[in-house]
Enzyme design. Sequence first.
Site, PDB file in Angstrom:
ATOM      1  N   TYR A 191       0.809  -1.224   0.000  1.00  0.00           N
ATOM      2  CA  TYR A 191       0.000   0.000   0.000  1.00  0.00           C
ATOM      3  C   TYR A 191       0.842   1.274   0.000  1.00  0.00           C
ATOM      4  O   TYR A 191       0.296   2.370  -0.107  1.00  0.00           O
ATOM      5  CB  TYR A 191      -0.943   0.014   1.203  1.00  0.00           C
ATOM      6  CG  TYR A 191      -1.930  -1.127   1.183  1.00  0.00           C
ATOM      7  CD1 TYR A 191      -2.965  -1.151   0.255  1.00  0.00           C
ATOM      8  CD2 TYR A 191      -1.817  -2.185   2.075  1.00  0.00           C
ATOM      9  CE1 TYR A 191      -3.864  -2.208   0.226  1.00  0.00           C
ATOM     10  CE2 TYR A 191      -2.713  -3.243   2.051  1.00  0.00           C
ATOM     11  CZ  TYR A 191      -3.736  -3.246   1.124  1.00  0.00           C
ATOM     12  OH  TYR A 191      -4.626  -4.291   1.094  1.00  0.00           O
ATOM     13  N   HIS A 241      -4.603   6.146  -1.394  1.00  0.00           N
ATOM     14  CA  HIS A 241      -5.255   6.038  -0.087  1.00  0.00           C
ATOM     15  C   HIS A 241      -4.278   6.311   1.059  1.00  0.00           C
ATOM     16  O   HIS A 241      -4.699   6.549   2.185  1.00  0.00           O
ATOM     17  CB  HIS A 241      -5.852   4.635   0.057  1.00  0.00           C
ATOM     18  CG  HIS A 241      -7.234   4.592   0.610  1.00  0.00           C
ATOM     19  ND1 HIS A 241      -8.072   5.688   0.716  1.00  0.00           N
ATOM     20  CD2 HIS A 241      -7.947   3.545   1.117  1.00  0.00           C
ATOM     21  CE1 HIS A 241      -9.224   5.312   1.242  1.00  0.00           C
ATOM     22  NE2 HIS A 241      -9.172   4.021   1.499  1.00  0.00           N
ATOM     23  N   TYR A 255      -5.569  -0.869   9.277  1.00  0.00           N
ATOM     24  CA  TYR A 255      -6.200  -0.736   7.966  1.00  0.00           C
ATOM     25  C   TYR A 255      -7.214   0.397   8.064  1.00  0.00           C
ATOM     26  O   TYR A 255      -7.762   0.691   9.124  1.00  0.00           O
ATOM     27  CB  TYR A 255      -6.816  -2.035   7.430  1.00  0.00           C
ATOM     28  CG  TYR A 255      -5.750  -3.033   7.038  1.00  0.00           C
ATOM     29  CD1 TYR A 255      -5.128  -2.948   5.799  1.00  0.00           C
ATOM     30  CD2 TYR A 255      -5.338  -4.006   7.929  1.00  0.00           C
ATOM     31  CE1 TYR A 255      -4.120  -3.839   5.454  1.00  0.00           C
ATOM     32  CE2 TYR A 255      -4.327  -4.899   7.590  1.00  0.00           C
ATOM     33  CZ  TYR A 255      -3.726  -4.805   6.347  1.00  0.00           C
ATOM     34  OH  TYR A 255      -2.719  -5.675   6.006  1.00  0.00           O
ATOM     35  N   ASN A 303     -10.300   1.176   7.333  1.00  0.00           N
ATOM     36  CA  ASN A 303     -11.681   1.128   7.817  1.00  0.00           C
ATOM     37  C   ASN A 303     -11.805   1.007   9.327  1.00  0.00           C
ATOM     38  O   ASN A 303     -12.908   1.120   9.857  1.00  0.00           O
ATOM     39  CB  ASN A 303     -12.430  -0.030   7.153  1.00  0.00           C
ATOM     40  CG  ASN A 303     -12.524   0.131   5.652  1.00  0.00           C
ATOM     41  OD1 ASN A 303     -12.074   1.124   5.083  1.00  0.00           O
ATOM     42  ND2 ASN A 303     -13.102  -0.844   4.991  1.00  0.00           N
ATOM     43  N   ASN A 307     -14.214   5.783   4.694  1.00  0.00           N
ATOM     44  CA  ASN A 307     -14.376   4.817   5.780  1.00  0.00           C
ATOM     45  C   ASN A 307     -13.424   5.031   6.953  1.00  0.00           C
ATOM     46  O   ASN A 307     -13.767   4.725   8.096  1.00  0.00           O
ATOM     47  CB  ASN A 307     -14.262   3.389   5.252  1.00  0.00           C
ATOM     48  CG  ASN A 307     -15.467   3.013   4.417  1.00  0.00           C
ATOM     49  OD1 ASN A 307     -16.582   3.448   4.676  1.00  0.00           O
ATOM     50  ND2 ASN A 307     -15.244   2.212   3.393  1.00  0.00           N
TER      51      ASN A 307
END
Length: 186
Positions: free
Chosen positions: A14, A19, A64, A66, A112
């Site tokens: 990631y 994001h 993460y 969310n 989120n």
Amino acid sequence: MKLIVGLGNPGREYELTRHNIGFMAIDELAKRWNISLNEQKFKGLFGAGFVNGEKVILLKPLTYMNLSGESIRPLMDYYKIDVEDFVVLYDDLDIPVGKLRLRMKGSAGGHNGVKSTISHLGTQEFQRIRMGIDRPKNGMKVVDYVLGRFTSEEIPDVNHSIEKAADACEEWLNKPFLQIMNTFNS
């Protein structure tokens, strides 16, 4: 004491994705202020230091995206940090790449990580620095877009927005957030 949180996802896969622009901003602040992000507690990676006489904690939740609130709330409780001494940096699809929007409060806007933060803090009234990543083009799915990397053409604008977000955080240490909003939203 101030808490600055950047939202993102942990793991090499990631790194440098859209994001994770919040994580990138925290990395810039850590470098700028010589703060080591080497403590792993509260489901996050964090470090603390003094900047312009103010104690500052930088946090990258490792839950993460969310579940970001699961990291933020326990750290705030432990250090007794008031919500007005907290700012969160995160990606925003509704803002062009390279641009920032600072807000005092508001809904999650479909994000989120912010939704989790609101849920765990029990309020929408916290300061944010929304960092533009733009919307996907050509019918690309949002999830694929936000988990994708910036293009080489976008990198200069991304770097500029990371620097501006870090500048805004630095000014916030000594000025009211509303004043910083007026400067950086214009």
